[in-house]
Design a protein around this motif. Structure first.
Motif, PDB file in Angstrom:
ATOM      1  N   THR A  12       0.848  -1.184   0.000  1.00 13.88           N
ATOM      2  CA  THR A  12       0.000   0.000   0.000  1.00 13.88           C
ATOM      3  C   THR A  12       0.890   1.242   0.000  1.00 13.88           C
ATOM      4  O   THR A  12       1.993   1.231   0.545  1.00 13.88           O
ATOM      5  N   HIS A  33      -0.258   0.565  -9.554  1.00 16.80           N
ATOM      6  CA  HIS A  33      -1.537  -0.153  -9.577  1.00 16.80           C
ATOM      7  C   HIS A  33      -1.422  -1.441 -10.390  1.00 16.80           C
ATOM      8  O   HIS A  33      -1.878  -2.510  -9.956  1.00 16.80           O
ATOM      9  N   GLU A  38      -2.228  -1.084  -3.650  1.00 16.98           N
ATOM     10  CA  GLU A  38      -3.380  -0.238  -3.344  1.00 16.98           C
ATOM     11  C   GLU A  38      -2.866   1.166  -3.079  1.00 16.98           C
ATOM     12  O   GLU A  38      -1.817   1.339  -2.444  1.00 16.98           O
ATOM     13  N   LEU A  39      -3.629   2.176  -3.516  1.00 16.00           N
ATOM     14  CA  LEU A  39      -3.106   3.536  -3.533  1.00 16.00           C
ATOM     15  C   LEU A  39      -4.030   4.555  -2.881  1.00 16.00           C
ATOM     16  O   LEU A  39      -5.254   4.454  -2.941  1.00 16.00           O
ATOM     17  N   ALA A  56      -8.383   8.515 -10.872  1.00 15.99           N
ATOM     18  CA  ALA A  56      -8.458   7.670  -9.684  1.00 15.99           C
ATOM     19  C   ALA A  56      -9.468   6.552  -9.878  1.00 15.99           C
ATOM     20  O   ALA A  56      -9.245   5.402  -9.480  1.00 15.99           O
ATOM     21  N   SER A  60      -8.916   1.184 -10.165  1.00 17.26           N
ATOM     22  CA  SER A  60      -9.714   0.423  -9.191  1.00 17.26           C
ATOM     23  C   SER A  60     -10.296   1.320  -8.115  1.00 17.26           C
ATOM     24  O   SER A  60     -10.309   0.968  -6.923  1.00 17.26           O
ATOM     25  N   SER A  62      -9.157   4.025  -6.815  1.00 19.64           N
ATOM     26  CA  SER A  62      -8.209   4.502  -5.811  1.00 19.64           C
ATOM     27  C   SER A  62      -8.724   5.819  -5.229  1.00 19.64           C
ATOM     28  O   SER A  62      -9.341   6.620  -5.918  1.00 19.64           O
ATOM     29  N   GLU A  63      -8.462   6.014  -3.958  1.00 18.35           N
ATOM     30  CA  GLU A  63      -8.953   7.211  -3.279  1.00 18.35           C
ATOM     31  C   GLU A  63      -8.059   8.398  -3.612  1.00 18.35           C
ATOM     32  O   GLU A  63      -6.832   8.304  -3.547  1.00 18.35           O
TER      33      GLU A  63
END
Length: 258
Positions: A12, A33, A38-39, A56, A60, A62-63
């Motif tokens: 992460t 990614h 995970e980002l 983003a 997937s 990503s936040e």
């Protein structure tokens, strides 16, 4: 079957400085990614919402968080979110630089005190601040990466006072690598060749710099944001676990030319 040492599955991390699909930060985020990470993504200006949020979503979902690195509360909130979401991180990528146009386009000896301090704060000291916040979350060691440029080492026409600023950034990498190494934290600078990004467009005669780099590069091409991203994956992965404190050139070989 054993996991590839180049994999980031289960890792992460935070990628800062997204602006749009052409930004180096996006090249890094996309590569991370694709390698399985995970980002959390950050961008520095609310006006970039319309460019960053769709990117983003492509990764997937990503936040993406607004994070002005000169706003201590926003920086603290970023790492609080990472702690809440994961409890730890494995890497952080610092991809940002800023200079006032008048200072950037003038001589080093003429740059203003305020402009130099501002460029140093956003382009260099922000990496130190982010590292300080990241350190408690790098519980299993990890990797801190910043972006530099060849103008830190040699004089590049029109790069002007950003050369000394990037030189300070690269020196910071060496000292931080030494200080954080005992905790298993690796610190790197990646030095891309000239890439047509929004930030780079502020450099005078940038198109000429691009053409010169392409003609002089041993590979006869320019580096891309994907080239930089793949290098970041390597440095953050177990494959790069024996490296720290250096500057890695991703410039199609331009740096070897006199």
């Amino acid at each position: 079957m054993s996991t590839s040492p180049f994999s980031l599955h289960g890792k992460t991390g935070i990628v800062t400085g997204l602006a749009n699909a052409d930004s180096i930060a996006y090249g890094c985020a996309r590569a991370m990614h694709q390698a399985g990470a995970e980002l959390l993504l950050t961008y520095g200006n609310a006006k970039a919402d319309k460019y960053v949020l769709p990117l983003a979503a492509e990764l997937s979902d990503s936040e993406a968080l607004l994070c002005d690195v000169q706003d201590d509360a926003q920086v603290a909130a970023l790492f609080e979110r990472a702690a809440t979401r994961w409890g730890k991180i494995d890497f952080l990528i610092h991809s940002m630089a800023f200079a006032l146009k008048d200072d950037l386009h003038g001589r080093v000896v003429d740059c203003s005190r305020e402009g130099f301090a501002l460029a140093m704060d956003i382009s260099c000291h922000s990496f130190i601040r982010l590292a300080r916040h990241a350190e408690p979350l790098l519980k299993d060691g990890g990797t801190l990466i910043t972006l530099s440029y060849y103008g830190a080492e040699k004089v590049v026409d029109n790069y002007n006072f950003m050369g000394p600023v990037k030189a300070a950034l690269e020196a910071s990498v060496r000292y931080m690598a030494t200080e954080l190494g005992p905790q298993g934290i690796r610190v790197h600078a990646i030095s891309p060749g000239p890439i047509k990004t929004r930030a780079a467009s502020g450099i005078a005669d940038f198109d000429q710099l691009l053409a010169s780099a392409e003609s002089r590069a041993p590979l006869r091409r320019l580096a891309t944001i994907d080239d930089v991203g793949h290098t970041a994956v390597f440095l953050a992965s177990e494959a790069g676990s024996g490296l720290s404190g250096g500057t890695t050139y991703v410039d199609a070989g331009v740096n070897v030319r006199a």
